[in-house]
Design a protein around this motif. Structure first.
Motif, PDB file in Angstrom:
ATOM      1  N   UNK A   1       0.842  -1.196   0.000  1.00  0.00           N
ATOM      2  CA  UNK A   1       0.000   0.000   0.000  1.00  0.00           C
ATOM      3  C   UNK A   1       0.876   1.242   0.000  1.00  0.00           C
ATOM      4  N   UNK A   2       0.751   2.032  -1.036  1.00  0.00           N
ATOM      5  CA  UNK A   2       1.466   3.298  -1.167  1.00  0.00           C
ATOM      6  C   UNK A   2       0.526   4.434  -0.777  1.00  0.00           C
ATOM      7  N   UNK A   3       1.044   5.460  -0.125  1.00  0.00           N
ATOM      8  CA  UNK A   3       0.227   6.618   0.228  1.00  0.00           C
ATOM      9  C   UNK A   3       0.654   7.824  -0.610  1.00  0.00           C
ATOM     10  N   UNK A   4      -0.319   8.639  -0.979  1.00  0.00           N
ATOM     11  CA  UNK A   4      -0.035   9.841  -1.764  1.00  0.00           C
ATOM     12  C   UNK A   4      -0.914  10.988  -1.307  1.00  0.00           C
ATOM     13  N   UNK A   5      -0.302  12.144  -1.114  1.00  0.00           N
ATOM     14  CA  UNK A   5      -1.060  13.364  -0.876  1.00  0.00           C
ATOM     15  C   UNK A   5      -1.633  13.805  -2.215  1.00  0.00           C
ATOM     16  N   UNK A   6      -2.949  13.888  -2.302  1.00  0.00           N
ATOM     17  CA  UNK A   6      -3.564  14.142  -3.609  1.00  0.00           C
ATOM     18  C   UNK A   6      -4.924  14.793  -3.448  1.00  0.00           C
ATOM     19  N   UNK A   7      -5.171  15.837  -4.227  1.00  0.00           N
ATOM     20  CA  UNK A   7      -6.503  16.424  -4.322  1.00  0.00           C
ATOM     21  C   UNK A   7      -7.269  15.601  -5.348  1.00  0.00           C
ATOM     22  N   UNK A   8      -8.131  14.734  -4.880  1.00  0.00           N
ATOM     23  CA  UNK A   8      -8.847  13.833  -5.780  1.00  0.00           C
ATOM     24  C   UNK A   8      -7.890  12.887  -6.471  1.00  0.00           C
ATOM     25  N   UNK A   9      -7.952  12.874  -7.802  1.00  0.00           N
ATOM     26  CA  UNK A   9      -7.141  11.948  -8.597  1.00  0.00           C
ATOM     27  C   UNK A   9      -5.916  12.621  -9.213  1.00  0.00           C
ATOM     28  N   UNK A  10      -5.586  13.819  -8.765  1.00  0.00           N
ATOM     29  CA  UNK A  10      -4.512  14.568  -9.412  1.00  0.00           C
ATOM     30  C   UNK A  10      -3.172  13.842  -9.361  1.00  0.00           C
ATOM     31  N   UNK A  11      -2.933  13.073  -8.319  1.00  0.00           N
ATOM     32  CA  UNK A  11      -1.639  12.394  -8.177  1.00  0.00           C
ATOM     33  C   UNK A  11      -1.643  10.974  -8.715  1.00  0.00           C
ATOM     34  N   UNK A  12      -2.742  10.578  -9.367  1.00  0.00           N
ATOM     35  CA  UNK A  12      -2.826   9.231  -9.939  1.00  0.00           C
ATOM     36  C   UNK A  12      -2.571   9.298 -11.431  1.00  0.00           C
ATOM     37  N   UNK A  13      -1.712   8.419 -11.911  1.00  0.00           N
ATOM     38  CA  UNK A  13      -1.403   8.376 -13.340  1.00  0.00           C
ATOM     39  C   UNK A  13      -2.232   7.302 -14.023  1.00  0.00           C
ATOM     40  N   UNK A  14      -2.486   7.497 -15.301  1.00  0.00           N
ATOM     41  CA  UNK A  14      -3.236   6.519 -16.081  1.00  0.00           C
ATOM     42  C   UNK A  14      -2.528   5.174 -16.046  1.00  0.00           C
TER      43      UNK A  14
ATOM     44  N   UNK B   1     -16.770  16.288  -9.307  1.00  0.00           N
ATOM     45  CA  UNK B   1     -15.586  17.104  -9.596  1.00  0.00           C
ATOM     46  C   UNK B   1     -14.326  16.263  -9.644  1.00  0.00           C
ATOM     47  N   UNK B   2     -14.197  15.336  -8.711  1.00  0.00           N
ATOM     48  CA  UNK B   2     -13.017  14.472  -8.676  1.00  0.00           C
ATOM     49  C   UNK B   2     -12.912  13.650  -9.961  1.00  0.00           C
ATOM     50  N   UNK B   3     -14.030  13.098 -10.402  1.00  0.00           N
ATOM     51  CA  UNK B   3     -14.025  12.291 -11.624  1.00  0.00           C
ATOM     52  C   UNK B   3     -13.778  13.152 -12.859  1.00  0.00           C
ATOM     53  N   UNK B   4     -14.381  14.324 -12.895  1.00  0.00           N
ATOM     54  CA  UNK B   4     -14.205  15.201 -14.061  1.00  0.00           C
ATOM     55  C   UNK B   4     -12.754  15.694 -14.148  1.00  0.00           C
ATOM     56  N   UNK B   5     -12.217  16.181 -13.029  1.00  0.00           N
ATOM     57  CA  UNK B   5     -10.856  16.714 -13.041  1.00  0.00           C
ATOM     58  C   UNK B   5      -9.808  15.609 -13.090  1.00  0.00           C
ATOM     59  N   UNK B   6     -10.218  14.388 -12.774  1.00  0.00           N
ATOM     60  CA  UNK B   6      -9.286  13.266 -12.806  1.00  0.00           C
ATOM     61  C   UNK B   6      -9.408  12.417 -14.053  1.00  0.00           C
ATOM     62  N   UNK B   7      -9.971  12.998 -15.125  1.00  0.00           N
ATOM     63  CA  UNK B   7     -10.182  12.244 -16.366  1.00  0.00           C
ATOM     64  C   UNK B   7      -8.887  11.660 -16.914  1.00  0.00           C
ATOM     65  N   UNK B   8      -7.755  12.330 -16.643  1.00  0.00           N
ATOM     66  CA  UNK B   8      -6.456  11.835 -17.123  1.00  0.00           C
ATOM     67  C   UNK B   8      -6.115  10.459 -16.554  1.00  0.00           C
ATOM     68  N   UNK B   9      -6.663  10.134 -15.378  1.00  0.00           N
ATOM     69  CA  UNK B   9      -6.320   8.880 -14.695  1.00  0.00           C
ATOM     70  C   UNK B   9      -7.289   7.752 -15.006  1.00  0.00           C
ATOM     71  N   UNK B  10      -8.378   8.029 -15.729  1.00  0.00           N
ATOM     72  CA  UNK B  10      -9.423   7.028 -15.925  1.00  0.00           C
ATOM     73  C   UNK B  10      -9.183   6.023 -17.048  1.00  0.00           C
ATOM     74  N   UNK B  11      -8.388   6.354 -18.087  1.00  0.00           N
ATOM     75  CA  UNK B  11      -8.131   5.330 -19.106  1.00  0.00           C
ATOM     76  C   UNK B  11      -7.534   4.063 -18.490  1.00  0.00           C
TER      77      UNK B  11
END
Length: 239
Positions: free
Chosen positions: A69-82, A100-110
């Motif tokens: 388990x890795x921890x990341x400081x992140x506003x929604x999905x901003x720190x998650x990569x595709x 908002x989290x899903x919309x702004x985190x669209x980069x991570x959803x593919x």
């Protein structure tokens, strides 16, 4: 580990063997539970606040799961990569924030195979957002805990757009509901509340009173329609 019934029900929705991104992880309980039971490969526990993330880190260290388990400081999905997660869990937040989290985190959803969501408000708008953005709800559930009702659902990428009625946006598709009796109890409570509101509205021709009465009556009609569907289902398709 012992976690609340709500979190346990959410954990049960996660597909076995997946890689989990837990948004707003707080204490990290869901990733710890799933990794401890060897139900998932690994997890990324994320939170926008440092305090909850430090608590999650401490629990992860105590469990000896730093390698899983890795921890990341992140506003929604901003720190998650595709490509880093198969499953995204967002629970315990308001509906607008979830959207908002899903919309702004669209980069991570593919590449994401499922969303496990438990919005606390404006749940119909979350369902509507999913449908309009290429997701299909395939599991619905609702839990009553400590006097509160918690609707939750699992969504996967849609093969084709599906039609939804207003009551399905508001309360989910009854054929997907895994706890129909709990949903029925929730509907009955909402019906009683709305009947009480309607009875308490003052008589008069003021536009605001007529508009409020229309709103309550429309809500009642939707609630009663879903209740009828559930009762029919529980009676084997006939009333």
């Amino acid at each position: 580990m012992n976690i609340s019934r709500r979190l346990n029900r959410l954990a049960d929705m996660v597909t076995e063997g997946s890689r989990l991104a837990d948004v707003g992880t707080d204490h990290g309980y869901v990733p710890l539970c799933l990794c401890g039971q060897k139900r998932i490969q690994r997890a990324i526990a994320m939170d926008v606040n440092q305090g909850p993330l430090e608590r999650a880190k401490a629990h992860i260290r105590e469990a000896g799961m730093e390698g899983q388990i890795e921890t990341r400081l992140s506003d929604g999905l901003t720190a998650l990569r595709a490509g880093e997660a198969d499953t995204i869990l967002i629970a315990g937040m308001g509906g607008p924030l979830t959207i908002r989290i899903l919309r702004e985190g669209a980069h991570a959803l593919p590449g994401v195979k499922e969303l496990i969501l438990q919005p606390q408000s404006e749940i119909g708008e979350v369902r509507r957002f999913l449908r309009e953005n290429g997701w299909q709800i395939v599991r619905e559930d609702i839990l009553q805990e400590d006097g509160k009702y918690y609707p939750m659902f699992r969504a996967v990428p849609a093969e084709a757009p599906e039609s939804c009625s207003e009551e399905e946006y508001r309360f989910g598709k009854t054929e997907l509901q895994e706890s129909p009796q709990v949903l029925l109890e929730f509907l009955e409570k909402r019906i009683r509340v709305n009947e009480s509101i309607c009875a308490g509205l003052p008589e008069g021709d003021e536009e605001r009173i007529r508009e409020r009465k229309r709103e309550v009556e429309q809500e009642l009609a939707l609630l009663q329609k879903v209740r009828t569907c559930l009762e029919k289902r529980q009676n084997g398709g006939s009333l």
